[in-house]
Write an enzyme that holds these catalytic residues in place. Structure first.
Site, mmCIF file in Angstrom:
data_model
loop_
_atom_site.group_PDB
_atom_site.id
_atom_site.type_symbol
_atom_site.label_atom_id
_atom_site.label_comp_id
_atom_site.label_asym_id
_atom_site.label_seq_id
_atom_site.Cartn_x
_atom_site.Cartn_y
_atom_site.Cartn_z
ATOM 1 C CB VAL A 51 -50.889 1.057 38.613
ATOM 2 C CG1 VAL A 51 -49.459 0.525 38.361
ATOM 3 C CG2 VAL A 51 -51.482 0.088 39.943
ATOM 4 N N GLY A 52 -48.565 3.461 39.000
ATOM 5 C CA GLY A 52 -47.656 4.450 38.146
ATOM 6 C C GLY A 52 -46.867 3.864 37.012
ATOM 7 C CB THR A 57 -37.512 8.833 39.251
ATOM 8 O OG1 THR A 57 -37.948 9.656 40.224
ATOM 9 C CG2 THR A 57 -36.074 9.486 38.790
ATOM 10 N N GLY A 58 -40.325 10.350 38.715
ATOM 11 C CA GLY A 58 -40.952 11.869 38.470
ATOM 12 C C GLY A 58 -42.173 11.499 38.956
ATOM 13 C CB THR A 97 -38.952 6.302 42.303
ATOM 14 O OG1 THR A 97 -40.140 6.645 42.419
ATOM 15 C CG2 THR A 97 -38.822 5.135 41.540
HETATM 16 N N1 ASP Z 1 -42.515 7.811 39.273
HETATM 17 C C1 ASP Z 1 -43.235 7.344 40.504
HETATM 18 C C2 ASP Z 1 -44.516 7.299 40.394
HETATM 19 O O1 ASP Z 1 -44.961 8.045 39.759
HETATM 20 C C3 ASP Z 1 -42.682 8.198 41.498
HETATM 21 C C4 ASP Z 1 -41.155 8.456 41.515
HETATM 22 O O2 ASP Z 1 -40.380 8.541 40.709
HETATM 23 O O3 ASP Z 1 -40.650 8.986 42.796
HETATM 24 O O4 ASP Z 1 -45.113 6.337 41.069
#
Ligand code: ASP
Length: 313
Positions: free
Chosen positions: A213-214, A234-235, A184
């Site tokens: 949806v994140g 991110t994560g 991300t």
């Molecule tokens: N946080 C993002 C999600 O869960 C993924 C990522 O950080 O790469 O959609």
């Protein structure tokens, strides 16, 4: 340059990056901060800079946002993004399909509507109405990866579309071990007037359930900014949502007046909950933190009178 010294800091997602890809990924991050720094040096706002940096990264291959992003279980792209600034502007978009720069759509939602979160078809319709550039973000590389991940699941004994769906439904963390990477993108910026902004954009997580949806779409979780600080996360977004990680880290930054301590504390909370998490955080005095609990969190920044670009993993 007048006023205070601006700062732009970006990340390219937590995870474990193959050695061979590190130069290209850092190159994209460095190009993004350079472009955003030109805006800041010309007197542009922190919001302009953060959005521009993220839009540049949305166009870059390998990074999981915009073009070449990860795909859901059905092999489709569903993109999430959000923006916020210290003047109170805030909005997110979720599960958008064919918008070239979801971060610019999030800004448009914040500036041109009364809404704070728009998703899927309605968000795409707004993008078309506003004349924002559209693009199918699915690359050939992403299609191959999607097929490969499904094969690996089947090799692991998960067979039949219903079984794959049930697996994805309940065992996202195990799935993430299959691909081991998030990528991300996000940015935080401070402008010459002392305003802060944060922006985040993602394709989400490989093989996520369609419609998921994140955190990156959600104000407080993937993005937060107020007078005390700006943060992008991110994560594993589902865990980051539960922690409201970005809002939490900015609140602690205000409380401790120590951005490093605040970031460490929130990442420790994520670790305790077994959530992969990376944060970039910027305080109004120009201090910043890059904190994570994975192998890499690629990042790049421009600070100081020389405006030199620095980057690292
Ligand atoms: N946080 C993002 C999600 O869960 C993924 C990522 O950080 O790469 O959609």
């Amino acid at each position: 340059m007048q006023g205070r010294e601006p700062i732009i800091l970006v990340h390219g997602g937590v995870g474990s990056i193959p050695e061979l890809e590190i130069p290209q990924r850092l190159g994209s991050l460095e190009a993004a901060v350079r472009a955003a720094d030109e805006l800041l040096a010309a007197g542009g706002s922190a919001l302009d800079a953060a959005v521009h940096a993220v839009a540049e990264m949305e166009d870059a291959p390998l990074l999981n946002a915009g073009w070449d992003c990860c795909l859901n279980l059905d092999g489709e792209a569903e993109l999430d993004a959000s923006v916020m600034d210290s003047d109170g502007l805030a909005a997110g978009v979720g599960a958008v399909r064919d918008v070239r720069h979801p971060v610019r759509l999030a800004r448009a939602v914040a500036e041109r509507t009364e809404h704070r979160l728009m998703v899927a078809g309605g968000a795409g319709r707004l993008a078309r109405l506003l004349g924002l550039p559209m693009r199918d973000p699915v690359s050939g590389r992403a299609r191959r990866r999607h097929a490969d991940l499904l094969d690996r699941l089947r090799d692991g004994g998960v067979r039949g579309s219903e079984a794959v769906e049930a697996f994805a439904w309940r065992r996202l963390p195990e799935l993430s071990e299959l691909y081991g990477l998030h990528s991300t993108v996000g940015a935080v910026a401070l402008d010459m007037q002392g305003r802060l902004a944060a922006a985040t954009s993602t394709g989400g997580i490989w093989l996520k359930l369609p419609g998921r949806v994140g955190d990156s779409a959600v104000i407080g979780a993937g993005t937060w900014c107020d007078g005390r600080g700006a943060a992008s996360a991110t994560g594993m977004g589902d865990g980051i949502l539960r922690l409201s990680a970005c809002r939490a880290v900015v609140e602690l930054t205000g409380l401790y007046r120590d951005v490093g301590r605040a970031a460490k504390e929130v990442v420790a909370q994520a670790s305790a909950a077994r959530v992969d998490c990376g944060l970039i955080v910027l305080a109004p005095d120009g201090s910043f933190a890059v904190q994570h609990n994975c192998r890499h969190l690629p990042h790049a920044l421009v600070t100081g009178p020389e405006r030199t670009v620095r980057s690292g993993t």
